[in-house]
Design an enzyme around this catalytic site. Structure first.
Site, short mmCIF file in Angstrom:
data_model
loop_
_atom_site.label_atom_id
_atom_site.label_comp_id
_atom_site.label_asym_id
_atom_site.label_seq_id
_atom_site.Cartn_x
_atom_site.Cartn_y
_atom_site.Cartn_z
CG ASN A 21 -1.72 1.14 1.43
OD1 ASN A 21 -2.03 1.75 2.49
ND2 ASN A 21 -2.11 2.03 0.45
N GLY A 22 0.90 2.18 -1.01
CA GLY A 22 1.57 3.36 -1.13
C GLY A 22 2.04 3.63 -2.45
#
Ligand code: SF4
Length: 466
Positions: A109-110
């Site tokens: 995530n990111g």
């Protein structure tokens, strides 16, 4: 074009737990607000990794039969909204590959900001990429490094710049880590003889677990031989607390706790801050734009001592695949997402709380709806500062050219959306609401906590365009 901000992803993991795939399925279902484009689960069973993934919501991708195929007591999963990389199947996570340690799967995530530099370097070393997402870089780096999984993960984590909450699975071995600035959330908790790891704690709460541990910026947790062991993979002096402010303002579920702060409570405090700026406003009712602005509306109403009302109703089933009404249907007044309650707003001076303004078209539409339903005045209060800069840390905002706040003054935005008055919060006021958590506010103030590498060029072009 969407007049909304989109979170990029959510991750979930189950370690040494019976029915790990089913637990991950339920975890991902709780994280669905973080990405609705694709969903996937990988399990490890006897050194072999099985992955099932596909486009759509978790409930669309998985059924009972598919979950039963995913046998094993260690699993990782992902819900996706794509910004870095396209929507191709190869970019859907988990991404798995065979390397020197055997089969490995990764979820992320990111957004990695030195992605192009790392990709170029890996390609020069002979790596062949299957897709275009920055998450595949992580898998290649792990396979290119030396040592056991822990050493490889630490070396990889040190090379990445940007926002990342990552889970890596190999055999009965799971590793979780966060970037040195703590831009995206990640927590873990004990569950019976194993552990659960999640982007947001709301996924633990549905399993009846209310205690969790935040993985700190620059920290890596290794789940091995039934134990969880934390390591600081980078000098704490190089770490900072820069949690994405938008997680509190908009993305995260109100029941989640991020870095020890409940999201609903932070939002409520932003509403109180807005009310303190409005000593002279004599409104009749306060309404929130559902769902993410309801907590702030509650805070405003309590602080200003004005009745809180349900003035807008949201249809929760308008998803990305929903067939949008055509222009002629819209001309007939078909509005699928939000409806006002005329008996609530008629002849009233209304304070309408919303979480943010991106392009301004949605706010304009909502103000119009409330006026058409009979409101006398509509005062718009935004529980965040003016968005003026793009995000390079895993959130799909817009270019400066498309952001109304980068192009118009607050008075001009007020006129554009057709409100009687408009106010925003200042960055310091949001920081105060989330205190003691340090926040990234780069999309409001342009102060990015990392170098942007090749993305700086697109920002410079963007600035030249405005
Ligand atoms: S720039 Fe904005 S959206 Fe991106 S991480 Fe920072 S606060 Fe969040």
């Amino acid at each position: 074009m969407f007049d909304e901000i989109h979170e990029e992803c959510g991750v979930f993991g189950a370690y040494r737990l019976k029915d790990a795939a089913a637990l991950t399925y339920y975890g991902l279902h709780s994280l669905q607000h973080r990405g609705q484009e694709a969903s996937g689960i990988a399990v490890c069973n006897d050194h072999v990794i099985e992955v099932i993934k596909g486009k759509g919501l978790t409930i669309d991708v998985f059924n009972k039969q598919k979950l039963e195929l995913l046998k094993g007591d260690c699993a990782i999963g992902h819900v996706r909204y794509s910004t870095a990389g396209g929507q191709e199947y190869q970019n859907i996570q988990p991404i798995a590959a065979t390397g020197p340690l055997g089969e490995i799967a990764v979820v992320h995530n990111g957004q990695i900001v030195n992605d192009l530099e790392l990709r170029r370097q890996l390609e020069e070393e002979g790596c062949i990429f299957q897709g275009t997402s920055d998450s595949e870089i992580i898998l290649h780096l792990i396979n290119q490094e030396s040592g056991d999984l822990l050493e490889r993960a630490m070396k990889t984590a040190r090379k990445l710049v940007g926002a990342y909450s990552i889970l890596i699975m190999q055999d009965d071995h799971l590793i979780a880590f966060r970037d040195r600035h703590g831009l995206r959330p990640l927590s873990y908790t004990r569950d019976r003889d194993g552990y659960l790891i999640s982007s947001e704690t709301c996924a633990f709460e549905i399993m009846g677990i209310y205690d969790s541990i935040t993985i700190a910026p620059g920290e890596l947790v290794e789940f091995k031989k039934g134990l969880a062991k934390a390591y600081q993979y980078i000098d704490p002096k190089e770490c900072s607390s820069n949690m994405c402010g938008m997680e509190y303002i908009y993305f995260a579920r109100p029941d989640s706790v991020i870095e020890g702060q409940n999201v609903h409570s932070v939002r409520k405090e932003t509403g109180r801050q807005l009310a303190r700026k409005d000593q002279d406003l004599n409104a009749d009712i306060v309404i929130g734009v559902p769902d993410s602005s309801l907590s702030a509306a509650m805070g405003y109403a309590e602080e200003a001592d004005i009745p809180l009302e349900t003035g807008l109703v949201k249809n929760r089933f308008v998803t990305r695949t929903f067939i949008q009404p055509t222009q002629s249907m819209r001309d007939r007044g078909v509005r699928m997402k939000l409806s006002p309650i005329p008996s609530v707003v008629k002849d009233k001076s209304v304070v309408m709380i919303d979480d943010s303004i991106v392009r301004g078209t949605t706010s304009r539409r909502i103000v119009k709806l409330i006026r058409e339903a009979g409101a006398k005045e509509v005062h718009v209060r935004i529980a965040s500062p003016v968005i003026q800069w793009p995000c390079f840390y895993g959130v799909d905002t817009s270019t400066r050219k498309e952001l109304i706040g980068a192009n118009l003054s607050v008075d001009e935005i007020c006129e554009y959306i057709g409100a009687d008055s408009l106010k925003f919060l200042e960055t310091d006021e949001v920081r105060q609401a989330a205190c003691p958590v340090g926040l990234c506010m780069a999309c409001f103030d342009g102060k990015y906590c990392t170098s942007l590498f090749s993305h700086q060029k697109s920002l410079d072009e963007d600035l030249a365009d405005v």
